[in-house]
Scaffold this active site. Sequence first.
Site, PDB file in Angstrom:
ATOM      1  CB  CYS A  70      -0.987  -0.025   1.162  1.00 56.07           C
ATOM      2  SG  CYS A  70      -0.265   0.035   2.811  1.00 56.07           S
ATOM      3  CG  HIS A 103      15.829 -12.980  14.658  1.00 54.09           C
ATOM      4  ND1 HIS A 103      16.423 -12.027  15.453  1.00 54.09           N
ATOM      5  CD2 HIS A 103      16.834 -13.762  14.177  1.00 54.09           C
ATOM      6  CE1 HIS A 103      17.749 -12.220  15.460  1.00 54.09           C
ATOM      7  NE2 HIS A 103      18.015 -13.259  14.682  1.00 54.09           N
TER       8      HIS A 103
HETATM    9  C1  RB5 Z   1      -4.347   4.989   0.455  1.00 52.45           C
HETATM   10  O1  RB5 Z   1      -4.477   6.337   0.179  1.00 52.45           O
HETATM   11  C2  RB5 Z   1      -3.422   4.791   1.657  1.00 52.45           C
HETATM   12  O2  RB5 Z   1      -4.081   5.172   2.833  1.00 52.45           O
HETATM   13  C3  RB5 Z   1      -3.000   3.332   1.734  1.00 52.45           C
HETATM   14  O3  RB5 Z   1      -2.343   2.991   0.563  1.00 52.45           O
HETATM   15  C4  RB5 Z   1      -2.040   2.962   2.842  1.00 52.45           C
HETATM   16  O4  RB5 Z   1      -0.917   3.788   2.859  1.00 52.45           O
HETATM   17  C5  RB5 Z   1      -2.628   2.745   4.163  1.00 52.45           C
HETATM   18  O5  RB5 Z   1      -1.935   2.417   5.143  1.00 52.45           O
END
Ligand code: RB5
Length: 146
Positions: A70, A103
Amino acid sequence: MVDKEAVTIAIGADHAGYPLKQALLKTVLKGYDVIDLGTDSTAPVDYPDIARRVATVVAAGKADKGILICGTGIGMSIAAGKVRGIRAARCTEPFSAELSRRHNDANILCLWARITGVELASRTVEVWLNTPFEGGRHARRVGKIE
Ligand code: RB5
């Protein structure tokens, strides 16, 4: 080096992680047996949905390891860690990736598409996939997590 064809990797990303997922698939993940669980574009999606898809597949033993991407890796690691049997590690460089395997026996690697570039991510993935769990005293500690 690990026998790539013998390792099944489930991968998933939200919209922020999608471009890095595609880059990793074309480079460092080439040759592995990969299950791509989305997303398939930069259209906004909710990272917990993708995290659950990948974590469920890994926890069920349908994949050996998982990779989640993400923007920061934080949301994915929090969400994936809610699934029983998952040890999700957010690693921003190869040293943490190595120790998360040696670990912690991490079974999901969480990456951060908005922080650094493809090269550092690739090296982090490569180290993570090629580092074994040490077992021994670490197995006792991981057992306590379960
Ligand atoms: C998306 O905008 C963002 O919040 C997501 O990709 C991530 O970083 C969340 O932890």
